[in-house]
Enzyme design. Structure first.
Site, PDB file in Angstrom:
ATOM      1  N   SER A 143      -2.439   6.264  -0.081  1.00  0.00           N
ATOM      2  CA  SER A 143      -2.360   6.967   1.187  1.00  0.00           C
ATOM      3  C   SER A 143      -1.693   8.513   0.755  1.00  0.00           C
ATOM      4  CB  SER A 143      -1.301   6.505   2.382  1.00  0.00           C
ATOM      5  OG  SER A 143      -0.908   7.328   3.488  1.00  0.00           O
ATOM      6  N   TYR A 157       6.761   2.597   3.624  1.00  0.00           N
ATOM      7  CA  TYR A 157       5.268   2.285   3.526  1.00  0.00           C
ATOM      8  C   TYR A 157       4.876   3.471   2.552  1.00  0.00           C
ATOM      9  CZ  TYR A 157       0.354   3.337   4.685  1.00  0.00           C
ATOM     10  OH  TYR A 157      -0.855   3.396   4.609  1.00  0.00           O
TER      11      TYR A 157
HETATM   12  P1  NAP Z   1      -6.553  -2.127   9.587  1.00  0.00           P
HETATM   13  O1  NAP Z   1      -7.617  -1.705  10.232  1.00  0.00           O
HETATM   14  O2  NAP Z   1      -5.351  -2.395  10.117  1.00  0.00           O
HETATM   15  O3  NAP Z   1      -7.101  -3.274   8.533  1.00  0.00           O
HETATM   16  C1  NAP Z   1      -6.291  -3.798   7.720  1.00  0.00           C
HETATM   17  C2  NAP Z   1      -6.792  -5.023   6.938  1.00  0.00           C
HETATM   18  O4  NAP Z   1      -5.980  -5.689   5.996  1.00  0.00           O
HETATM   19  C3  NAP Z   1      -7.289  -6.113   7.983  1.00  0.00           C
HETATM   20  O5  NAP Z   1      -8.498  -6.652   7.352  1.00  0.00           O
HETATM   21  C4  NAP Z   1      -6.241  -7.290   7.740  1.00  0.00           C
HETATM   22  O6  NAP Z   1      -6.551  -8.553   7.960  1.00  0.00           O
HETATM   23  C5  NAP Z   1      -5.961  -6.973   6.342  1.00  0.00           C
HETATM   24  N1  NAP Z   1      -4.576  -7.533   5.647  1.00  0.00           N
HETATM   25  C6  NAP Z   1      -3.428  -7.132   6.022  1.00  0.00           C
HETATM   26  N2  NAP Z   1      -2.402  -7.681   5.498  1.00  0.00           N
HETATM   27  C7  NAP Z   1      -3.026  -8.605   4.476  1.00  0.00           C
HETATM   28  C8  NAP Z   1      -2.674  -9.420   3.548  1.00  0.00           C
HETATM   29  N3  NAP Z   1      -1.254  -9.751   3.293  1.00  0.00           N
HETATM   30  N4  NAP Z   1      -3.596 -10.252   2.994  1.00  0.00           N
HETATM   31  C9  NAP Z   1      -4.879  -9.943   3.223  1.00  0.00           C
HETATM   32  N5  NAP Z   1      -5.268  -9.240   4.060  1.00  0.00           N
HETATM   33  C10 NAP Z   1      -4.485  -8.428   4.789  1.00  0.00           C
HETATM   34  O7  NAP Z   1      -6.266  -0.987   8.316  1.00  0.00           O
HETATM   35  P2  NAP Z   1      -6.822   0.310   7.864  1.00  0.00           P
HETATM   36  O8  NAP Z   1      -6.481   1.469   8.601  1.00  0.00           O
HETATM   37  O9  NAP Z   1      -8.358  -0.056   7.544  1.00  0.00           O
HETATM   38  O10 NAP Z   1      -6.103   0.355   6.300  1.00  0.00           O
HETATM   39  C11 NAP Z   1      -6.645   0.088   5.150  1.00  0.00           C
HETATM   40  C12 NAP Z   1      -5.851   0.583   4.131  1.00  0.00           C
HETATM   41  O11 NAP Z   1      -5.847   2.130   4.152  1.00  0.00           O
HETATM   42  C13 NAP Z   1      -4.598   0.107   3.850  1.00  0.00           C
HETATM   43  O12 NAP Z   1      -4.172   0.049   2.637  1.00  0.00           O
HETATM   44  C14 NAP Z   1      -3.597   1.341   4.574  1.00  0.00           C
HETATM   45  O13 NAP Z   1      -2.608   1.347   4.080  1.00  0.00           O
HETATM   46  C15 NAP Z   1      -4.795   2.506   4.104  1.00  0.00           C
HETATM   47  N6  NAP Z   1      -4.456   3.616   4.848  1.00  0.00           N
HETATM   48  C16 NAP Z   1      -4.668   3.649   6.126  1.00  0.00           C
HETATM   49  C17 NAP Z   1      -4.761   4.855   6.818  1.00  0.00           C
HETATM   50  C18 NAP Z   1      -5.199   5.407   8.323  1.00  0.00           C
HETATM   51  O14 NAP Z   1      -4.653   6.127   8.930  1.00  0.00           O
HETATM   52  N7  NAP Z   1      -5.618   4.127   8.907  1.00  0.00           N
HETATM   53  C19 NAP Z   1      -4.203   6.031   6.228  1.00  0.00           C
HETATM   54  C20 NAP Z   1      -3.749   5.904   4.947  1.00  0.00           C
HETATM   55  C21 NAP Z   1      -4.102   4.750   4.058  1.00  0.00           C
HETATM   56  P3  NAP Z   1      -6.363  -9.268   9.473  1.00  0.00           P
HETATM   57  O15 NAP Z   1      -7.278  -8.555  10.459  1.00  0.00           O
HETATM   58  O16 NAP Z   1      -6.855 -10.713   9.438  1.00  0.00           O
HETATM   59  O17 NAP Z   1      -4.817  -8.933   9.764  1.00  0.00           O
END
Ligand code: NAP
Length: 248
Positions: A143, A157
């Protein structure tokens, strides 16, 4: 070589966009998830609709026995993994550090730091030429928070993503002579359900005026970068970071 991709947290958001794009690019796809079975099944159906061989596997990436089960299912049903996307992560409610509980910190560090390292371990045992593998690629989803620090929001985080960046650099060097490349993407504010975890589902829309490009990012824009880093087109790229922050 057959292309087999394991996407942790592949059921929603950035992971699901990566699963759909990987299907279009001819990968066999493993969608990992933690608890939202309905979202995993919906993404699985979309990926199969695109013509890909695919499975969805529930496993907590921070528990090694479950990671072993995940990779064993991939071995048996899709073939040897060639790309690991360490995408699963969590975040706590917006807080200052002096308000954070030990429970919150340990849960977050286990998911966001130990989880990707454990998944990398079991991918390396299959990919590295040192272990008789044919090579592969690991992409960590970090991130921009790793370099901004997220004060007053979620410094824990941000620190977990800083650790993931250091892991990316070290592992890239450790595996550079073993036909495994390791890189990371660093997204900024992306429209996903992730922000509900920190207490504000509309966070990205509200913060758009502070983003130099004036808008939040879309999951598919991050997926493009992940799959480029994973691909042969990035064959001389390892230990690198691609920022997708709209100028942040
Ligand atoms: P999201 O929509 O909340 O999806 C998170 C995913 O991770 C879901 O499939 C969830 O499964 C799974 N998950 C969470 N904890 C887990 C665990 N312990 N074991 C296995 N699966 C797990 O999140 P996203 O925004 O797509 O984020 C994806 C990545 O991008 C993350 O690493 C996040 O830090 C990074 N990121 C996101 C943003 C943003 O603005 N969205 C910005 C920077 C970085 P369930 O649905 O079954 O809970």
């Amino acid at each position: 070589m057959d292309k087999v991709i394991v996407i942790t947290g592949g059921s929603r958001g950035i992971g699901a966009a990566t699963a759909r794009l990987a299907a279009r690019q001819g990968y066999r796809v493993c969608i990992n998830y933690l608890s939202d079975e309905a979202a995993a099944q919906a993404t699985l159906a979309e990926v199969r609709e695109l013509g890909a061989q695919a499975i969805a596997v529930r496993a907590d990436v921070s528990v090694e026995d479950e990671v072993v089960h995940l990779f064993n299912r991939v071995d048996a049903e899709l073939g040897t993994v060639t790309v690991l996307v360490n995408n699963a992560a969590t975040v706590g409610h917006t807080s200052r550090v002096d308000e954070m509980s030990e429970f919150r910190l340990l849960k977050l560090l286990k998911s966001n730091v130990a989880g990707p390292i454990l998944c990398a371990k079991h991918a390396i045992l299959r990919m590295s030429t040192r272990h008789g593998g044919q090579g592969g690629s690991i992409v960590n989803v970090s991130s921009v928070a790793a370099r901004l620090g997220s004060p007053g929001e979620y410094v824990d985080y941000a620190a977990s993503k800083g650790a993931l960046d250091t892991f990316t650099l070290g592992l890239a060097k450790e595996l550079a002579g073993e036909s495994v490349r390791v890189n990371a993407v660093r997204p900024g504010y992306i429209f996903t359900e992730f922000h509900a975890l920190s207490g504000d589902p509309d966070r990205v829309s509200k913060l758009e005026p502070a983003i130099p490009m004036g808008r939040g990012g879309q999951p598919h824009e991050v997926a493009e970068a992940i799959l480029w880093l994973a691909s042969e087109q990035a064959s001389y790229t390892t230990g690198s970071f691609l920022d997708l922050g709209g100028g942040r």
